[in-house]
Design a protein around this motif. Structure first.
Motif, PDB file in Angstrom:
ATOM      1  N   ALA A  99       0.836  -1.205   0.000  1.00  0.00           N
ATOM      2  CA  ALA A  99       0.000   0.000   0.000  1.00  0.00           C
ATOM      3  C   ALA A  99       0.869   1.253   0.000  1.00  0.00           C
ATOM      4  O   ALA A  99       0.607   2.192  -0.754  1.00  0.00           O
ATOM      5  N   LEU A 100       1.913   1.260   0.823  1.00  0.00           N
ATOM      6  CA  LEU A 100       2.806   2.425   0.855  1.00  0.00           C
ATOM      7  C   LEU A 100       3.495   2.625  -0.487  1.00  0.00           C
ATOM      8  O   LEU A 100       3.640   3.753  -0.960  1.00  0.00           O
ATOM      9  N   ARG A 101       3.891   1.546  -1.111  1.00  0.00           N
ATOM     10  CA  ARG A 101       4.544   1.657  -2.425  1.00  0.00           C
ATOM     11  C   ARG A 101       3.574   2.203  -3.476  1.00  0.00           C
ATOM     12  O   ARG A 101       3.950   3.023  -4.319  1.00  0.00           O
ATOM     13  N   LEU A 102       2.316   1.758  -3.435  1.00  0.00           N
ATOM     14  CA  LEU A 102       1.313   2.285  -4.369  1.00  0.00           C
ATOM     15  C   LEU A 102       1.072   3.778  -4.125  1.00  0.00           C
ATOM     16  O   LEU A 102       0.955   4.552  -5.081  1.00  0.00           O
ATOM     17  N   ILE A 103       1.011   4.184  -2.872  1.00  0.00           N
ATOM     18  CA  ILE A 103       0.843   5.612  -2.548  1.00  0.00           C
ATOM     19  C   ILE A 103       2.021   6.399  -3.115  1.00  0.00           C
ATOM     20  O   ILE A 103       1.831   7.431  -3.772  1.00  0.00           O
ATOM     21  N   TYR A 121      -9.795  10.622   1.213  1.00  0.00           N
ATOM     22  CA  TYR A 121     -10.577  10.447   2.428  1.00  0.00           C
ATOM     23  C   TYR A 121     -10.724   8.972   2.715  1.00  0.00           C
ATOM     24  O   TYR A 121     -10.648   8.131   1.825  1.00  0.00           O
ATOM     25  N   THR A 122     -10.875   8.667   4.009  1.00  0.00           N
ATOM     26  CA  THR A 122     -10.975   7.281   4.435  1.00  0.00           C
ATOM     27  C   THR A 122     -11.748   7.190   5.740  1.00  0.00           C
ATOM     28  O   THR A 122     -11.738   8.135   6.524  1.00  0.00           O
ATOM     29  N   SER A 123     -12.410   6.072   5.938  1.00  0.00           N
ATOM     30  CA  SER A 123     -13.042   5.813   7.228  1.00  0.00           C
ATOM     31  C   SER A 123     -12.319   4.696   7.968  1.00  0.00           C
ATOM     32  O   SER A 123     -12.639   4.416   9.118  1.00  0.00           O
ATOM     33  N   THR A 124     -11.355   4.060   7.324  1.00  0.00           N
ATOM     34  CA  THR A 124     -10.737   2.874   7.919  1.00  0.00           C
ATOM     35  C   THR A 124      -9.211   2.869   7.929  1.00  0.00           C
ATOM     36  O   THR A 124      -8.630   2.045   8.629  1.00  0.00           O
ATOM     37  N   ALA A 125      -8.549   3.719   7.181  1.00  0.00           N
ATOM     38  CA  ALA A 125      -7.096   3.586   7.018  1.00  0.00           C
ATOM     39  C   ALA A 125      -6.319   4.838   7.427  1.00  0.00           C
ATOM     40  O   ALA A 125      -5.277   5.141   6.856  1.00  0.00           O
ATOM     41  N   GLY A 127      -4.412   5.354   9.950  1.00  0.00           N
ATOM     42  CA  GLY A 127      -3.056   5.002  10.370  1.00  0.00           C
ATOM     43  C   GLY A 127      -2.124   4.790   9.188  1.00  0.00           C
ATOM     44  O   GLY A 127      -0.971   5.235   9.218  1.00  0.00           O
ATOM     45  N   LEU A 128      -2.602   4.124   8.154  1.00  0.00           N
ATOM     46  CA  LEU A 128      -1.792   3.894   6.965  1.00  0.00           C
ATOM     47  C   LEU A 128      -1.389   5.216   6.318  1.00  0.00           C
ATOM     48  O   LEU A 128      -0.216   5.432   6.007  1.00  0.00           O
ATOM     49  N   TYR A 129      -2.360   6.109   6.130  1.00  0.00           N
ATOM     50  CA  TYR A 129      -2.047   7.375   5.464  1.00  0.00           C
ATOM     51  C   TYR A 129      -1.171   8.265   6.332  1.00  0.00           C
ATOM     52  O   TYR A 129      -0.309   8.978   5.816  1.00  0.00           O
ATOM     53  N   SER A 130      -1.335   8.207   7.647  1.00  0.00           N
ATOM     54  CA  SER A 130      -0.434   8.945   8.541  1.00  0.00           C
ATOM     55  C   SER A 130       0.983   8.416   8.395  1.00  0.00           C
ATOM     56  O   SER A 130       1.940   9.190   8.333  1.00  0.00           O
ATOM     57  N   LEU A 131       1.123   7.093   8.333  1.00  0.00           N
ATOM     58  CA  LEU A 131       2.422   6.472   8.138  1.00  0.00           C
ATOM     59  C   LEU A 131       3.060   6.923   6.822  1.00  0.00           C
ATOM     60  O   LEU A 131       4.272   7.079   6.729  1.00  0.00           O
ATOM     61  N   LYS A 145     -21.037   6.793   8.773  1.00  0.00           N
ATOM     62  CA  LYS A 145     -19.623   6.539   9.032  1.00  0.00           C
ATOM     63  C   LYS A 145     -18.901   7.864   9.202  1.00  0.00           C
ATOM     64  O   LYS A 145     -19.271   8.861   8.598  1.00  0.00           O
ATOM     65  N   THR A 146     -17.845   7.855  10.001  1.00  0.00           N
ATOM     66  CA  THR A 146     -16.989   9.025  10.150  1.00  0.00           C
ATOM     67  C   THR A 146     -15.784   8.853   9.236  1.00  0.00           C
ATOM     68  O   THR A 146     -15.108   7.823   9.279  1.00  0.00           O
ATOM     69  N   PHE A 147     -15.549   9.850   8.402  1.00  0.00           N
ATOM     70  CA  PHE A 147     -14.430   9.838   7.466  1.00  0.00           C
ATOM     71  C   PHE A 147     -13.432  10.919   7.855  1.00  0.00           C
ATOM     72  O   PHE A 147     -13.799  11.937   8.420  1.00  0.00           O
ATOM     73  N   SER A 148     -12.182  10.700   7.495  1.00  0.00           N
ATOM     74  CA  SER A 148     -11.135  11.693   7.666  1.00  0.00           C
ATOM     75  C   SER A 148     -10.659  12.132   6.295  1.00  0.00           C
ATOM     76  O   SER A 148     -10.457  11.302   5.415  1.00  0.00           O
ATOM     77  N   HIS A 149     -10.479  13.447   6.131  1.00  0.00           N
ATOM     78  CA  HIS A 149      -9.937  13.997   4.883  1.00  0.00           C
ATOM     79  C   HIS A 149      -8.463  14.271   5.101  1.00  0.00           C
ATOM     80  O   HIS A 149      -8.062  14.870   6.091  1.00  0.00           O
ATOM     81  N   PHE A 150      -7.637  13.819   4.160  1.00  0.00           N
ATOM     82  CA  PHE A 150      -6.192  13.998   4.210  1.00  0.00           C
ATOM     83  C   PHE A 150      -5.740  14.712   2.941  1.00  0.00           C
ATOM     84  O   PHE A 150      -5.739  14.096   1.878  1.00  0.00           O
ATOM     85  N   PRO A 151      -5.330  15.964   3.005  1.00  0.00           N
ATOM     86  CA  PRO A 151      -4.638  16.514   1.831  1.00  0.00           C
ATOM     87  C   PRO A 151      -3.163  16.110   1.925  1.00  0.00           C
ATOM     88  O   PRO A 151      -2.642  15.932   3.017  1.00  0.00           O
ATOM     89  N   SER A 152      -2.521  15.934   0.808  1.00  0.00           N
ATOM     90  CA  SER A 152      -1.126  15.521   0.861  1.00  0.00           C
ATOM     91  C   SER A 152      -0.262  16.644   1.406  1.00  0.00           C
ATOM     92  O   SER A 152      -0.487  17.806   1.112  1.00  0.00           O
ATOM     93  N   CYS A 153       0.716  16.283   2.192  1.00  0.00           N
ATOM     94  CA  CYS A 153       1.583  17.263   2.851  1.00  0.00           C
ATOM     95  C   CYS A 153       3.041  16.856   2.723  1.00  0.00           C
ATOM     96  O   CYS A 153       3.836  17.149   3.585  1.00  0.00           O
ATOM     97  N   ARG A 154       3.376  16.129   1.696  1.00  0.00           N
ATOM     98  CA  ARG A 154       4.733  15.631   1.549  1.00  0.00           C
ATOM     99  C   ARG A 154       5.472  16.407   0.482  1.00  0.00           C
ATOM    100  O   ARG A 154       4.889  16.943  -0.432  1.00  0.00           O
ATOM    101  N   SER A 155       6.746  16.403   0.604  1.00  0.00           N
ATOM    102  CA  SER A 155       7.677  16.966  -0.369  1.00  0.00           C
ATOM    103  C   SER A 155       7.155  18.262  -0.973  1.00  0.00           C
ATOM    104  O   SER A 155       6.989  19.246  -0.278  1.00  0.00           O
TER     105      SER A 155
END
Length: 162
Positions: A99-103, A121-125, A127-131, A145-155
Motif C-alpha cells: 500500500a505504501l509503495r502504491l501511494i 478520504y478514508t473511514s478505515t485507514a 493510520g496507513l495514510y499517517s504512516l 460513518k466518520t471519514f477523515s480527509h487527508f490533503p497531501s503534505c509531503r515533499s
C-alpha cells in the motif's frame, strides 16, 4: 526473488476486469452493478487522459493491488480535486508494504504531471495514510460513518487546511 512492478490499466487493459472487480467489491458493491463498474473501468483505461489513471501492482505479473488518481472522488467537494482514491491491496498480500509503495507511485505520477496537491478520504485507514506522511485536516459524517480527509503534505505538495 519476487518481482514487483507497477503498471497502468491504460498500458495493461487486460487488468481491467481485476481492478473493476476489486473496485466493485471494496468500494461500490451496494451502489452500482458490477457490469457498470467494468464498463467504466474499461473506459478509464482507454480514454488517454491523466485522470482517471489506475495503477496496478504486479507481483510476478499477478495483480496484487491498485490505486487511482481521479477527479470528484467526494461528491460535492470539487474544490479538493484531484484525489488519491481506491487504494486496495488483495488480502493475501497485505502487510508487505504494498500500500505504501502504491501511494508513493501515485504521488510520483502526480508530481511528474505538475499536480501540486492531492486529497484523499478514508473511514478505515487513517493510520496507513499517517504512516505515509499525510495529515488529517477534516472529519465528516456520511451514511453513518466518520471519514477523515487527508490533503497531501509531503515533499512539494502543499496542504489545504479546512
Amino acid at each position: 526473488m519476487m518481482t514487483i512492478t507497477i503498471v497502468s490499466t491504460a498500458d495493461r487493459p487486460d487488468l481491467v476486469t481485476t481492478t473493476g472487480t476489486w473496485r466493485w467489491e471494496e468500494f461500490v458493491k451496494d451502489g452500482m452493478e458490477l457490469s457498470e463498474i467494468l464498463r467504466l473501468e474499461a473506459e478509464c483505461a482507454s480514454n488517454g487522459a491523466l485522470m482517471p489513471t489506475v495503477l496496478v501492482m504486479l507481483d510476478e505479473q499477478r495483480p496484487v493491488g491498485m490505486v487511482a488518481l481521479c477527479l470528484d472522488d467526494l461528491e460535492g467537494r470539487p474544490d479538493l480535486n484531484p484525489w488519491l482514491a481506491e487504494l486496495y491491496v488483495d488480502p493475501a498480500h497485505r502487510g508487505k508494504g504494498h500500500a505504501l509503495r502504491l501511494i508513493e507511485e501515485l504521488e510520483a505520477l502526480a508530481r511528474s504531471s505538475d499536480i501540486e496537491r492531492l486529497s484523499l478520504y478514508t473511514s478505515t485507514a487513517q493510520g496507513l495514510y499517517s504512516l505515509a506522511g499525510w495529515t488529517t485536516t477534516e472529519t465528516f459524517e456520511r451514511r453513518g460513518k466518520t471519514f477523515s480527509h487527508f490533503p497531501s503534505c509531503r515533499s512539494t505538495y502543499s496542504c489545504i487546511l479546512l
